[in-house]
Design a protein around this motif. Sequence first.
Motif, PDB file in Angstrom:
ATOM      1  N   HIS A  70       0.822  -1.385   0.100  1.00 33.21           N
ATOM      2  CA  HIS A  70      -0.225   0.117  -0.025  1.00 33.21           C
ATOM      3  C   HIS A  70       1.033   1.376  -0.050  1.00 33.21           C
ATOM      4  N   CYS A  71       1.878   1.362   0.789  1.00 31.83           N
ATOM      5  CA  CYS A  71       2.823   2.357   0.699  1.00 31.83           C
ATOM      6  C   CYS A  71       3.488   2.597  -0.403  1.00 31.83           C
ATOM      7  N   ARG A  72       4.018   1.423  -1.064  1.00 33.03           N
ATOM      8  CA  ARG A  72       4.673   1.611  -2.569  1.00 33.03           C
ATOM      9  C   ARG A  72       3.549   2.326  -3.468  1.00 33.03           C
ATOM     10  N   LEU A  73       2.342   1.895  -3.461  1.00 36.35           N
ATOM     11  CA  LEU A  73       1.626   2.480  -4.313  1.00 36.35           C
ATOM     12  C   LEU A  73       0.681   3.765  -4.039  1.00 36.35           C
ATOM     13  N   ALA A  74       0.509   3.916  -2.691  1.00 39.59           N
ATOM     14  CA  ALA A  74      -0.505   4.855  -2.498  1.00 39.59           C
ATOM     15  C   ALA A  74       0.357   6.004  -1.671  1.00 39.59           C
ATOM     16  N   ARG A  75       1.547   5.621  -1.249  1.00 38.50           N
ATOM     17  CA  ARG A  75       2.234   6.592  -0.377  1.00 38.50           C
ATOM     18  C   ARG A  75       3.716   6.698  -0.696  1.00 38.50           C
ATOM     19  N   SER A  76       4.064   6.781  -2.256  1.00 37.95           N
ATOM     20  CA  SER A  76       5.278   6.325  -2.477  1.00 37.95           C
ATOM     21  C   SER A  76       6.276   7.207  -1.917  1.00 37.95           C
ATOM     22  N   THR A  77       6.334   8.522  -1.488  1.00 35.15           N
ATOM     23  CA  THR A  77       7.336   9.295  -1.026  1.00 35.15           C
ATOM     24  C   THR A  77       7.618   8.818   0.521  1.00 35.15           C
TER      25      THR A  77
END
Length: 482
Positions: A70-77
């Motif tokens: 999820h982090c990779r896709l939706a909160r990539s920063t």
Amino acid sequence: MSNVQTILIKSSDPDIAKLASVALNDAEDYRLVFCEDDRTAIRRMDEVQANLLLYDHLGPVPDHQSALMHCRLARSTCARIILFDLAHEAEGIALSERAAAFLFLKKPLDQAQLRVAAKRALEQVELSRRHRMLSRELKLSLDDDIFMRTADSSVQGGYSQFERLVYVSSKMADLVNEARIAAKTNMPVLIQGDTGTGKELLARAIHFNSTRRNSPMHVQNCGGIADVVLQSELFGHLRGAFPGAISDRLGLFRAADGGTIFLDEVSETSPQFQVALLRFLQEGEVKPLGSDQMLHSDVRIIAASNKSIEKMVEQGSFRRDLFYRLRGFQLHVPALAERPEDIPFLTSFFVEKYAGVVGRRVLGVTSEALRYLEAYRYPGNVRELETEVQRMVAVAEQGGYIALRHLSDRISRTPIKEEGAGGFVPMGDTLKDMVESLEKAILVQALDRSHWNQSKVAQDLGLSRVGLANKIKRYELRRERR
Ligand SMILES: Nc1ncnc2c1ncn2[C@@H]1O[C@H](COP(=O)(O)OP(=O)(O)OP(=O)(O)O)[C@@H](O)[C@H]1O
Ligand SMILES: [Mg+2]
């Protein structure tokens, strides 16, 4: 911006939580948030604006439920560090690849190592944040540079400008007024018009006049591209979603969050794509290919087409509901031949632009050459005029005028009408007499041309019917019958 960095720690192992709190709690200005499971971590990630995710991998979790993915896709920063033990080594390494992790650490953890790793990861986050900001500023300042230069010359040239769109015609002025109103809203805009009329330039002008101007506008051409590629470009995909999807992809909708997406040639999209786009317009939701998770994105859509979407809707080749959604504002850019008044101004604008580019001194265009440029119909619209001027500037003599002999054959062969107010020679001694003779000649010509259709003439000349009748009486005009 505050200097406090937020670290989200996802682990159900009390030893890890304890070690992390000791390792990360002392010197640095960190805020630590602990979550025991993926679901909570996904929920908290945005709430707390996490800058670093410390992810304890304790066994397989499906990608769509994984806080890491999820982090990779939706909160990539937000940077990602993965922890795993020997038993999960192969899995953990593969996962850190897939999630584009900053680093993985093997358990048992070493306090000092974790502290250094976290510090480096957060430095990297900060560096990429600054890099994004500077690239954006650089782009804005380059654009500014162009606007400044053109804005200056617009004062001399006597034309109006909407960002980089040059015009004098009332048709374009009406369009620009509407576009300015559209720019102030968040509604989708559908821009239609023939090829080369300036649809993309208009889309950019709308973006730069909206509150989203400091976020990017991404352009996606929907024509001549395989459906699955287009969908993954825009909505993103998970690795393995289709053959050739070797890693996850974020997708423009997420990358352009807060900005604008310009969908060019939207008429060329597949029914499946149209469904996905409709869902975004209705719910603001995007679903990456191969994922069943809905993500949210705040993006303004500007779509363009040089085919008539109305006709396609009638023929059943474009979804009606999507058409209704897309045309929050419906703008039509008129063909250049419908606004010949713009031709002289666009010509001198382009002459200046290209003379500047190639460092040539061109004095201008002769009035004879201009008459041919104005009479030509331009199937390729402004783009065609622009390329023509670019060519003329290149072949004109240094320090000279652009003349008839510099025009392309197709333009210099255009039949020229020998009429027009330019051909009148005013009669009389006083200004009043001269103006009246001119008025009379214009009326005669307009009436002849329309075969004495007085309502049409009144409308064309901006007169009332009674006003026209009075003038006909005053000048004693009569219909000549052959
Ligand atoms: N009013 C204008 N003032 C200055 N330049 C213009 C104007 N209209 C169009 N142009 C120029 O003409 C070219 C074509 O414009 P643009 O790409 O916006 O057209 P388009 O409608 O998107 O074309 P297509 O349908 O072929 O994609 C560009 O180089 C653009 O800068
Ligand atoms: Mg275009």
